[in-house]
Design an enzyme around this catalytic site. Structure first.
Site, mmCIF file in Angstrom:
data_model
loop_
_atom_site.group_PDB
_atom_site.id
_atom_site.type_symbol
_atom_site.label_atom_id
_atom_site.label_comp_id
_atom_site.label_asym_id
_atom_site.label_seq_id
_atom_site.Cartn_x
_atom_site.Cartn_y
_atom_site.Cartn_z
ATOM 1 N N THR A 16 -7.203 -4.583 0.421
ATOM 2 C CA THR A 16 -6.023 -4.991 0.636
ATOM 3 C C THR A 16 -6.359 -6.556 1.216
ATOM 4 O O THR A 16 -5.413 -7.286 1.498
ATOM 5 C CB THR A 16 -5.466 -4.048 1.928
ATOM 6 O OG1 THR A 16 -5.572 -2.725 1.270
ATOM 7 C CG2 THR A 16 -4.166 -4.599 2.234
ATOM 8 N N ASP A 46 0.770 -1.216 0.012
ATOM 9 C CA ASP A 46 -0.020 0.006 -0.098
ATOM 10 C C ASP A 46 0.913 1.267 -0.013
ATOM 11 O O ASP A 46 0.498 2.184 -0.857
ATOM 12 C CB ASP A 46 -0.814 0.129 1.412
ATOM 13 C CG ASP A 46 -2.022 -1.146 1.323
ATOM 14 O OD1 ASP A 46 -2.940 -0.627 0.710
ATOM 15 O OD2 ASP A 46 -1.730 -2.048 1.858
#
Length: 413
Positions: A179, A92
């Site tokens: 995610t 990320d």
């Protein structure tokens, strides 16, 4: 934002030509254009330079994700929990650092709104891991330094810029949407999403989904799961020019792919005319009984339906919100519906690029009351959306039906 009312370029045939449940391979629903350039006439693309840059940057960011995924799954230090209990990985932060740096080099005057900031990275001793990941991935002549990586992350972070309720131009980035799916590993879907907002209007968007493979006909929910786990695609939209997709051009297919496999193909929503015949998708945590249409229809995961006319098809795919926007824009799903959760704000990066891709594919996105999503309603930071109850994205023709059913359900519930 006047996105929904913007007129798209005309198509050679209507998206409504295709019945809602007709099981045609997606390749038969599209127009093709050579991958050597964008699939739009140059005079129609006002933001061509920005779109070309965004496509290249998102595709390279997806390679970073692919490179790091195996280490994320095997290293405890690479995965931690944020304060909102959603998993976050070095990918990320690495993607945000990379995309922010590249955009800053190419368009230094355009600010960035993005999900992460370096405070969390520093607190969890992940700075060096992110620097190692992206130091040599940028277009800079020298590897990025620790200071450059942190600065790039914070350029998109909270409080990086104040907009003061004025029309503004800025990028919106979700470094990895989904995610949890990224951490799940092979077979799950995640998306790198990037959009450009100009004076309050979303003008272009790019989504990269490394595990997507749209070569099958999606005749069942099992087919969806299998078909959406493969080669990967990049989806791009420009206001007034439609939504298009092509396979990644990163060499992952070895020498087996023909040049035509990388051609751009146009995305069209399905032609569903009745809500009862729609294919629905929701977030992973949602259940059908919590949705406002549950008083009208039951739900089945059998793509053929149950024959009663009182049951809609529910597509179960592991991934984030942007994955579901891609499904609607590609004609796989008819409706994506999400309910806002108490005390959990809806973030702009989970919707901006998906909103444009669905619209330019012929669909529509509003809140549950039928109002357009206003990106400027968060007048200070441009990070939060305030939809009435939730968000619905549809293939267009059934949108009014869905809104009216929600209204009836809300008034009687």
């Amino acid at each position: 934002m006047n996105l929904v009312n913007h007129t798209s370029v005309s198509l050679c045939f209507s998206a409504g030509f295709f019945p809602c449940r007709r099981s045609l391979p997606l390749g038969r629903r599209v127009f093709l254009a050579r991958s050597s350039s964008l699939p739009f006439p140059a005079h129609e693309v006002k933001h061509r330079r920005e779109l070309e840059a965004a496509i290249g940057i998102v595709e390279r960011a997806c390679r970073i994700c692919a490179d790091v995924q195996s280490s994320v799954l095997s290293s405890e230090a690479s995965s931690v929990e944020k304060s909102d209990s959603t998993p976050v990985t070095i990918a990320d932060f690495g993607v945000q650092a990379f995309v922010s740096f590249e955009l800053g080099q190419a368009f230094p005057a355009i600010p960035l709104v993005a999900e992460e900031d370096s405070g969390f990275l520093r607190e969890n001793n992940l700075v060096d891991s992110v620097v190692d990941l992206v130091a040599d991935k940028s277009s800079a002549d020298k590897p990025l330094t620790r200071a450059q990586v942190l600065e790039a992350i914070d350029r998109g972070g909270k409080n990086a810029i104040v907009y003061e309720n004025k029309p503004a131009t800025y990028w919106v980035l979700d470094p990895i949407d989904g995610t949890k799916a990224f951490l799940k590993g092979s077979g799950a879907l995640y998306v790198v999403g990037l959009a450009l907002v100009v004076e309050g209007e979303i003008v272009l968007g790019v989504m990269g989904c490394p595990n997507w493979n749209d070569s099958e006909s999606f005749q069942s929910t099992t087919g969806v799961s299998n078909a959406l786990s493969g080669a990967g695609i990049v989806m791009a939209a420009h206001i007034g020019c439609g939504t298009w997709r092509r396979r990644f051009q990163d060499g992952r297919q070895g020498g087996s792919a023909e040049p035509s496999d990388y051609d751009w193909s146009r995305c069209l929503v399905d032609g569903c005319l009745l809500a009862s015949q729609a294919r629905f998708c929701m977030t992973d945590s949602a259940i059908w009984e919590s949705m406002p249409l549950s008083p009208f229809f039951s739900a089945t995961t059998d793509a053929a339906g149950d024959g009663s006319g009182k049951s809609v098809v529910l597509l179960k795919v592991w991934g984030g919100s942007l994955t579901r926007y891609m499904m609607v824009a590609s004609g796989i799903a008819s409706v994506f519906i999400i309910r806002a959760k108490p005390r959990i704000p809806i973030k702009v990066w989970d919707h901006a690029v998906g909103l444009l891709c669905v619209h330019e594919a012929g669909g529509k996105v509003t809140d549950w009351a039928g109002a357009e999503l206003d990106l400027a309603e968060d007048g200070v930071e441009r990070r939060i959306l305030y939809p009435a109850v939730g968000v619905i994205a549809t293939s267009g023709k059934i949108h009014t039906q869905i809104v009216e059913m929600i209204s009836v359900s809300s008034s009687t519930g």
